[in-house]
Design a protein around this motif. Structure first.
Motif, PDB file in Angstrom:
ATOM      1  N   THR A   1      -5.968  -0.776   3.319  1.00  0.00           N
ATOM      2  CA  THR A   1      -5.085  -0.453   2.178  1.00  0.00           C
ATOM      3  C   THR A   1      -5.409   0.935   1.627  1.00  0.00           C
ATOM      4  N   LYS A   2      -6.695   1.202   1.477  1.00  0.00           N
ATOM      5  CA  LYS A   2      -7.136   2.512   0.975  1.00  0.00           C
ATOM      6  C   LYS A   2      -6.670   3.626   1.906  1.00  0.00           C
ATOM      7  N   ASN A   3      -6.771   3.394   3.195  1.00  0.00           N
ATOM      8  CA  ASN A   3      -6.382   4.407   4.187  1.00  0.00           C
ATOM      9  C   ASN A   3      -4.880   4.665   4.158  1.00  0.00           C
ATOM     10  N   ILE A   4      -4.089   3.609   4.030  1.00  0.00           N
ATOM     11  CA  ILE A   4      -2.625   3.760   3.971  1.00  0.00           C
ATOM     12  C   ILE A   4      -2.224   4.539   2.727  1.00  0.00           C
ATOM     13  N   ILE A   5      -2.824   4.195   1.585  1.00  0.00           N
ATOM     14  CA  ILE A   5      -2.506   4.884   0.330  1.00  0.00           C
ATOM     15  C   ILE A   5      -2.829   6.379   0.435  1.00  0.00           C
ATOM     16  N   SER A   6      -3.999   6.701   1.011  1.00  0.00           N
ATOM     17  CA  SER A   6      -4.407   8.112   1.138  1.00  0.00           C
ATOM     18  C   SER A   6      -3.470   8.888   2.046  1.00  0.00           C
ATOM     19  N   ASN A   7      -2.911   8.239   3.061  1.00  0.00           N
ATOM     20  CA  ASN A   7      -1.952   8.901   3.960  1.00  0.00           C
ATOM     21  C   ASN A   7      -0.620   9.147   3.295  1.00  0.00           C
ATOM     22  N   GLU A   8      -0.301   8.350   2.276  1.00  0.00           N
ATOM     23  CA  GLU A   8       0.989   8.485   1.588  1.00  0.00           C
ATOM     24  C   GLU A   8       0.955   9.504   0.465  1.00  0.00           C
TER      25      GLU A   8
ATOM     26  N   ALA B   1       0.834  -1.213   0.000  1.00  0.00           N
ATOM     27  CA  ALA B   1       0.000   0.000   0.000  1.00  0.00           C
ATOM     28  C   ALA B   1       0.865   1.258   0.000  1.00  0.00           C
ATOM     29  N   VAL B   2       1.955   1.240   0.766  1.00  0.00           N
ATOM     30  CA  VAL B   2       2.871   2.393   0.818  1.00  0.00           C
ATOM     31  C   VAL B   2       3.494   2.626  -0.563  1.00  0.00           C
ATOM     32  N   ARG B   3       3.828   1.521  -1.226  1.00  0.00           N
ATOM     33  CA  ARG B   3       4.451   1.622  -2.559  1.00  0.00           C
ATOM     34  C   ARG B   3       3.405   1.803  -3.669  1.00  0.00           C
ATOM     35  N   ASN B   4       2.124   1.727  -3.278  1.00  0.00           N
ATOM     36  CA  ASN B   4       1.024   1.754  -4.250  1.00  0.00           C
ATOM     37  C   ASN B   4       1.237   0.686  -5.329  1.00  0.00           C
ATOM     38  N   ASP B   5       1.631  -0.493  -4.844  1.00  0.00           N
ATOM     39  CA  ASP B   5       1.905  -1.640  -5.712  1.00  0.00           C
ATOM     40  C   ASP B   5       0.577  -2.328  -6.049  1.00  0.00           C
ATOM     41  N   LYS B   6      -0.073  -1.855  -7.092  1.00  0.00           N
ATOM     42  CA  LYS B   6      -1.415  -2.325  -7.426  1.00  0.00           C
ATOM     43  C   LYS B   6      -1.436  -3.796  -7.831  1.00  0.00           C
ATOM     44  N   GLY B   7      -0.358  -4.263  -8.431  1.00  0.00           N
ATOM     45  CA  GLY B   7      -0.281  -5.667  -8.843  1.00  0.00           C
ATOM     46  C   GLY B   7      -0.373  -6.596  -7.646  1.00  0.00           C
ATOM     47  N   THR B   8       0.425  -6.319  -6.615  1.00  0.00           N
ATOM     48  CA  THR B   8       0.427  -7.150  -5.409  1.00  0.00           C
ATOM     49  C   THR B   8      -0.891  -7.000  -4.647  1.00  0.00           C
ATOM     50  N   ILE B   9      -1.391  -5.768  -4.574  1.00  0.00           N
ATOM     51  CA  ILE B   9      -2.658  -5.513  -3.876  1.00  0.00           C
ATOM     52  C   ILE B   9      -3.790  -6.318  -4.518  1.00  0.00           C
ATOM     53  N   ASN B  10      -3.825  -6.348  -5.854  1.00  0.00           N
ATOM     54  CA  ASN B  10      -4.871  -7.105  -6.548  1.00  0.00           C
ATOM     55  C   ASN B  10      -4.737  -8.602  -6.313  1.00  0.00           C
ATOM     56  N   LYS B  11      -3.523  -9.097  -6.213  1.00  0.00           N
ATOM     57  CA  LYS B  11      -3.309 -10.521  -5.898  1.00  0.00           C
ATOM     58  C   LYS B  11      -3.878 -10.840  -4.519  1.00  0.00           C
TER      59      LYS B  11
END
Length: 270
Positions: free
Chosen positions: A262-269, A234-244
């Motif tokens: 995950t959404k909350n972590i991404i928004s904080n970054e 989530a910090v890296r916004n790694d969408k590939g891994t998140i989707n897996k």
């Protein structure tokens, strides 16, 4: 004769200047248990009594302590600690006759005015989680205090110094904010670990596998700020891994939890 006179003078001065503070604990749970042990270790404090609703003495209370189950049999103490659940503070307070002594509740989320029937009252809130097994260093626990008048605040502050090094005057509203923060940091983080263990167990994997990771996660907080310690897809916004991860959890009870965090972590970054 002069030696005897000197000794008597010493004893009198000692009694005048060294007053042991008496405390009564109301409640027999984990909070009461931990304060009981701290009081018993401190020569400046004396545990007068412990009050509980149980007909029989709880097993973690020593036979040397005066345990009572009738609140009307309380001895007079300098301080009364209401170590009960938030929902019971008002009931216990209204039953308690304190004269001019100080009544304290130890809750983070309860208004000070719940004790307003007493002449002198306040709050002594230890910002910590308690158990029957952990050996806590009380001196490191922040103590948040509040009182209904200046003289009582002074008494509570002096009392708090016997338990902890960090004493902070804080009103009910700000103390509630601290309690919310503590709930998220402690209860929520522990729930996340419970969820992680359940995911492993559901897939026939030993839950102990993540213990070294969990231990290092909290060790890092000793070396850096929490926001700097955050790692993961989530910090890296790694969408590939998140989707897996989402696909793997698709039939799981933890899917929405994963998505929201995950959404909350991404928004904080961002």
């Amino acid at each position: 004769a002069n030696l005897i006179k000197t000794f008597k003078s010493f004893v009198v001065n000692f009694i005048i200047n060294y007053k042991v503070v008496t405390i009564t604990l109301l409640g027999t749970g984990k909070l009461s248990f931990n304060f009981m042990n701290e009081i018993l270790k401190n020569k400046s404090l004396h545990l007068n009594q412990i009050y509980g609703r149980s007909k029989f003495r709880p097993k973690h209370i020593s036979d040397n302590i005066d345990y009572i189950k009738d609140i009307h049999n309380l001895k007079e103490s300098d301080f009364y600690f209401l170590c009960v659940s938030d929902s019971q503070i008002s009931n216990i307070s209204n039953t308690l006759h304190s004269k001019d002594k100080v009544v304290l509740h130890l809750s983070g989320s309860t208004d000070i005015n719940v004790l307003s029937k007493h002449k002198n009252y306040g709050v002594l809130y230890p910002l910590q989680t308690f158990s029957y097994k952990s050996k806590l260093l009380f001196k490191e626990i922040p103590m948040l205090i509040e009182a209904n008048n200046k003289e009582t605040l002074k008494k509570i502050k002096n009392l708090a110094k016997l338990f902890a090094n960090r004493i902070i005057k804080m009103n009910t509203k700000k103390r509630l904010v601290c309690h919310i923060s503590a709930t998220i940091a402690n209860n929520f983080s522990n729930h996340m670990i419970v969820s992680a263990e359940k995911i492993l167990e559901a897939n026939n994997i030993e839950k102990d596998l993540i213990k070294p990771l969990v231990n290092e996660t909290f060790e890092k907080l000793k070396r850096m700020n929490a926001i700097d310690a955050q790692t993961g897809p989530a910090v890296r916004n790694d969408k590939g891994t998140i989707n897996k991860h989402i696909n793997q959890l698709n039939e799981s009870d933890f899917l929405n939890l994963y998505k929201e965090i995950t959404k909350n972590i991404i928004s904080n970054e961002l």
